[in-house]
Scaffold this active site. Structure first.
Site, PDB file in Angstrom:
ATOM      1  N   GLU A 141       1.618  61.139  57.790  1.00 13.29           N
ATOM      2  CA  GLU A 141       1.871  60.293  56.629  1.00 13.29           C
ATOM      3  C   GLU A 141       2.402  61.110  55.449  1.00 13.29           C
ATOM      4  O   GLU A 141       3.301  60.665  54.722  1.00 13.29           O
ATOM      5  CB  GLU A 141       0.597  59.547  56.216  1.00 13.29           C
ATOM      6  CG  GLU A 141       0.059  58.566  57.256  1.00 13.29           C
ATOM      7  CD  GLU A 141       0.916  57.316  57.386  1.00 13.29           C
ATOM      8  OE1 GLU A 141       1.910  57.186  56.644  1.00 13.29           O
ATOM      9  OE2 GLU A 141       0.579  56.470  58.225  1.00 13.29           O
ATOM     10  N   ASP A 288       6.019  54.696  68.345  1.00  9.56           N
ATOM     11  CA  ASP A 288       7.240  54.120  67.781  1.00  9.56           C
ATOM     12  C   ASP A 288       8.247  55.127  67.239  1.00  9.56           C
ATOM     13  O   ASP A 288       9.378  55.250  67.730  1.00  9.56           O
ATOM     14  CB  ASP A 288       6.884  53.087  66.704  1.00  9.56           C
ATOM     15  CG  ASP A 288       5.859  53.597  65.688  1.00  9.56           C
ATOM     16  OD1 ASP A 288       5.414  54.752  65.812  1.00  9.56           O
ATOM     17  OD2 ASP A 288       5.505  52.828  64.769  1.00  9.56           O
ATOM     18  N   GLU A 382      -0.845  41.810  62.577  1.00  7.77           N
ATOM     19  CA  GLU A 382      -0.883  43.195  63.060  1.00  7.77           C
ATOM     20  C   GLU A 382      -0.818  43.247  64.582  1.00  7.77           C
ATOM     21  O   GLU A 382      -0.260  44.181  65.143  1.00  7.77           O
ATOM     22  CB  GLU A 382      -2.148  43.897  62.581  1.00  7.77           C
ATOM     23  CG  GLU A 382      -2.053  44.481  61.192  1.00  7.77           C
ATOM     24  CD  GLU A 382      -1.113  45.673  61.098  1.00  7.77           C
ATOM     25  OE1 GLU A 382      -1.592  46.815  61.052  1.00  7.77           O
ATOM     26  OE2 GLU A 382       0.116  45.456  61.066  1.00  7.77           O
ATOM     27  N   GLU A 400       8.949  46.509  58.867  1.00  9.55           N
ATOM     28  CA  GLU A 400       9.747  46.741  60.075  1.00  9.55           C
ATOM     29  C   GLU A 400      10.593  45.540  60.475  1.00  9.55           C
ATOM     30  O   GLU A 400      11.722  45.700  60.955  1.00  9.55           O
ATOM     31  CB  GLU A 400       8.833  47.150  61.246  1.00  9.55           C
ATOM     32  CG  GLU A 400       8.308  48.564  61.183  1.00  9.55           C
ATOM     33  CD  GLU A 400       7.173  48.752  60.203  1.00  9.55           C
ATOM     34  OE1 GLU A 400       6.845  49.904  59.870  1.00  9.55           O
ATOM     35  OE2 GLU A 400       6.597  47.724  59.743  1.00  9.55           O
ATOM     36  N   THR A 486      12.096  57.229  58.940  1.00 13.54           N
ATOM     37  CA  THR A 486      11.227  56.099  59.331  1.00 13.54           C
ATOM     38  C   THR A 486      10.577  55.461  58.114  1.00 13.54           C
ATOM     39  O   THR A 486      10.111  54.325  58.180  1.00 13.54           O
ATOM     40  CB  THR A 486      10.151  56.561  60.329  1.00 13.54           C
ATOM     41  OG1 THR A 486       9.551  55.424  60.946  1.00 13.54           O
ATOM     42  CG2 THR A 486       9.085  57.410  59.653  1.00 13.54           C
TER      43      THR A 486
END
EC number: 3.2.1.-
Length: 861
Positions: A141, A288, A382, A400, A486
């Protein structure tokens, strides 16, 4: 992402019911027509202005109520400072006391043409932000949000400075901060394998005694494989090759550890020996951005090896995981087996990646499925089942789906995707906007809010929405000169040529693989569908009513389903069969003619078996956690959710009783440090960081006799949030034999507070209908007589007993019988577990042993 490698195009009651049906059908037809209708420039401009106003509301609220805190708490109208708010588990690993939201938002300000605000925000960052804080943060992160944010902001500042209009005072200070942060993240790579630790202390690194980290053994595939863009950009901008070298080595390990038979990777890997810990494979959470960064590393760095690896993985994904419109999770060693019946919202990025690959048809199909789910639930939950029901109802304002919508519009020019973007804008305003910003949705079924506005909402959501409704000439720079990370931070694609690669960047030789039209070439939309604006529509129409929302009022006895049977295998049929749907090729049903020409690789099938009708939401039988030790004595009862594995408490006559002990670590996602203390007790563990089954395995091995999981989402409670059943992680859970229950955070807080206030807390885990304070059924009427025994009577036998159903209490002379007044006084001290007064037994003597009810909490069941 816009990069020059990719070529985008320009440019009576019965009558009343009938009337209602006709009106609804007309409205649906109008709405469907609106979705495909071209959008005038004026309307696009109006929506773009609305997006800017929404951004101002969110960013302004953060700066007013939260800065310099990491995040805004939009319901409380204050900043979230780590350590001052209740711990949320792994979610808080994003917070490093470095004004996260400000840094994550910097380059968004430039995209939205807020150049004054950008210059002010850069000055604030240089003045206020410190990176040497004694705090443990997520390497993943921190890399994508903070390091990426600093690099994206430096890229924008450098671009503005070179134009000579703004930022003339700027002297690469953001790049220097990025280099400092890169060095603070590097200790995470100090492992024998080269895979990074999942966490690092910004001040003390990993293995320093003061670091409070370094004990972890596992990391997710995305966590290890999503470093190359930021680290390589940092190397090429700073001239220090060490960053790119470490990120590349981690990618090399993941590539070497792929399953060679399927070319798939798992979800969690051991950072020391490279063994797979979780072997389920998909394109959602945990994996992902690993796939995303292989593709984009080729674009940014020009190294063919990244593209070759991506293409190898992509073929495997399309063979085993992609069953349009679904994206399934399979076992990496046995990829024909689906390991779970639900999908997570993070996979919504994948259609956008497929656009970059040039594979538009499956991208359109999956995106349409996602859009239909948002129509049904307002936002993407989710997690949602393959039948499009809610599996986990939270929605933290993830971007996304907007990201993929942007890519599909740029690839097709279809105004349909502008209408999809418009619906995202409207739903955010209608269902997430609050006075102090935008609040995450705690559960899409109830619409309840969560006191949370993650930094990615400002970094990504507004960027993609603004670009969706903007023309290239309306931006301050050419978006095609940049690639999106991303986290949607902008890095210049010129890095592949203007800056040298790191020294010794020798990648492995290319392996011979089967190539297709888009293996290396630019996916040109003019080649794909020249002068055919209905291309995307013809694909979407097959999935228009996938979830049932908007379906017209007529029954169809035969419904056709297109199944892409890759390599002529039957995986899709087997998958549907596993869901209880029987399928028969129409050619066998004698109706082939009605369908016209049969295309290669596509079977026309009909449903020949009915699917069992179920309610909208699967009913969950609630369990209880009842506090039975003093001073609670059963009066505190907490509603709990069950698990689909472990001991079935409904089959335990008396439930499971034990003392509770808090697990260390609290998430139970690493080696259990207090196993000796847990043995023989019921463990308290926090949700998050890893799967329920993984926690249960560890705690059972530590000797726990049961586990109570507590939700890490602040403010959740059983009154407002529907219960759900905990599910496994795709592996075998047959060996888990202890009982498992789930408490929402408010109920869990009562339990943890009780443990803090009292050294010992005993609880019962049991079904709701067996709670201890429920009244017992009466045994029937009975006569009770009291008399004093005559002298010698007890020795001589029991002559003169009353006939019939009579119970006699015979007392020896000299014993004292409690008088009625005394009885009433003592009766007040006799309590049932449910706090209801119960009279003491009439005629009980002072010297007799105490009476125990069968449900007395102080006796063993």
């Amino acid at each position: 992402m816009g990069a020059k490698l990719f070529c985008w195009p320009q440019g009576s009651p019965g009558i009343a019911m009938l009337l209602r049906a006709l009106l609804l059908t007309g409205l649906l037809s109008w709405a469907n027509g609106q979705e495909g209708q071209a959008m005038l420039p004026e309307e696009k401009s109006q929506i773009r202005d609305q997006i800017v106003e929404m951004f101002d509301h969110a960013y302004g609220s953060y700066m007013k109520y939260a800065y310099p805190a990491d995040e805004l708490m939009p319901l409380s109208c204050r900043g979230r400072v780590r350590g001052l708010e209740p711990n949320r588990g792994d979610i808080d690993d994003s917070l490093g006391k470095f004004s996260l939201t400000l840094i994550d938002t910097l380059d968004t300000l430039v995209v939205l043409n807020k150049l004054d605000e950008f210059e002010d925000a850069v000055r604030r960052t240089l003045r206020d932000v410190r990176l040497d804080n004694d705090v443990v943060v997520s390497v993943f992160e921190t890399n994508i949000r903070v390091l990426g944010g600093l690099l994206g902001a430096h890229t924008m500042a450098d671009m503005l400075r070179q134009r000579g209009e703004r930022m003339q005072w700027y002297g690469d200070e953001l790049l220097h901060m990025a280099k400092e942060l890169g060095h603070r993240l590097l200790p995470a790579f100090n492992t024998t394998s080269g895979l990074p630790y999942p966490r690092v202390n910004l001040r003390y690194g990993v293995l320093n005694p003061l670091s409070r980290t370094g004990t972890e053994s596992d990391t997710c595939t995305a966590c290890a494989g999503t470093m190359i863009l930021e680290f390589a950009a940092l190397s090429r901008l700073s001239g220090e090759a060490v960053f790119e070298e470490n990120a590349r080595k981690a990618l090399d390990v993941l590539w070497e550890k792929r399953q060679r038979g399927s070319d798939l990777v798992g979800t969690v890997i051991n950072i020391h020996n490279g063994d797979w810990v979780r072997r389920d494979s998909g394109v959602g959470a945990g994996i992902d951005s690993y796939y995303e960064y292989l593709m984009k590393a080729y674009v940014l760095l020009g190294d063919n090896v990244y593209l070759e690896r991506f293409n190898t993985h992509y073929r495997a994904i399309m063979k085993y995981i992609s069953q349009p419109p679904l994206l399934l999770n399979v076992h990496m060693h046995n990829p024909t087996v689906s390991v779970r019946s639900w999908m997570d919202s993070l996979l919504a990025f994948f259609p956008g990646l497929q656009v970059l690959r040039g594979d538009l048809k499956p991208a359109i199909e999956t995106h349409e499925m996602l859009y239909q789910v948002t129509k049904q639930h307002k936002f993407l939950p989710e997690a949602f089942t393959t039948e499009f029901r809610v599996h986990w109802g939270q929605h933290p304002l993830r971007p996304e789906f907007a990201e993929s919508t942007y890519y599909l519009y740029k690839a097709t020019g279809d105004p349909y995707y502008l209408r999809v973007g418009q619906s995202i804008v409207e739903k955010l305003n209608a269902h997430a906007r609050v006075p102090c910003g935008f609040a995450a949705v705690q559960d899409v079924r109830t619409g309840a809010h969560e006191d949370r506005m993650d930094s990615f909402f400002l970094a990504e959501m507004f960027k993609y929405l603004y670009l969706l409704f903007s023309e290239k000439n309306q931006l301050h720079f050419d978006i095609d000169d940049y690639i999106f990370t991303t986290e949607a931070h902008l890095l210049p694609v010129s890095l592949s040529t203007s800056q040298p690669p790191c020294r010794g960047n020798n990648t492995e030789a290319a392996t011979a693989v089967e190539e297709d039209l888009f293996t290396y070439t630019c996916p040109s939309t003019q080649t794909l569908f020249p002068n055919n604006p209905s291309f995307a529509k013809t694909i979407r129409d097959s999935y228009k009513y996938l979830t049932g929302v908007g379906r017209a009022f007529h029954a169809s006895p035969v419904r056709g389903i297109d199944l892409p049977l890759h390599d002529h295998s039957m995986e899709p049929v087997e998958f549907l069969r596993s869901m209880g749907v029987s399928l028969t090729p129409l050619s066998e049903a004698g109706t082939t003619e009605a369908w016209g020409e049969v295309h290669k690789g596509v079977y026309r099938v009909k449903l020949v078996a009915e699917v069992t009708q179920t309610t909208e939401e699967e009913e969950v039988e609630p369990l209880l956690v009842q506090l039975i030790s003093p001073p609670f004595l059963g009066r505190t009862v907490l509603t709990a959710g069950p698990a689909k594995f472990g001991m079935d408490l409904t089959k335990q006559e008396h439930g499971v009783k034990g003392s509770i002990v808090k697990t260390s670590p609290y998430t139970a996602c690493g080696p259990i440090e207090n196993a000796e203390e847990l043995s023989g007790h019921i463990a308290l563990a926090q949700r998050g960081d890893c799967m329920f089954a993984a926690k249960a395995h560890r705690l059972q091995e530590a000797g726990a006799i049961g586990v109570i999981f507590i939700d890490h989402r602040e403010g959740s409670n059983s009154a407002e949030t529907p219960l759900f059943q905990m599910v496994g992680d795709g592996g075998s859970t047959a060996d888990i034999t202890i009982p498992l229950v789930f408490l929402f955070s408010q109920e869990g807080a009562l339990l943890t507070s009780a443990l803090e206030d009292h050294s010992n807390v005993d609880v019962l885990m049991l079904p709701k209908e067996r709670r201890l304070d429920k009244a017992e059924k009466p045994l029937g009427k009975m006569n009770i007589k009291f008399r004093l025994a005559e002298e010698g009577e007890l020795e001589d036998g029991e002559e003169g007993e009353a006939r019939g159903p009579t119970l006699q209490f015979v007392l020896e002379k000299g014993e004292v019988v409690l008088e009625e007044e005394e009885y009433k006084q003592q009766g007040d001290s006799c309590l049932t577990p449910g706090d209801d007064h119960m009279q003491c037994s009439y005629g009980q003597t002072v010297t007799s042993p105490p009476f125990h009810s069968p449900n007395d909490p102080n006796t063993d069941p």
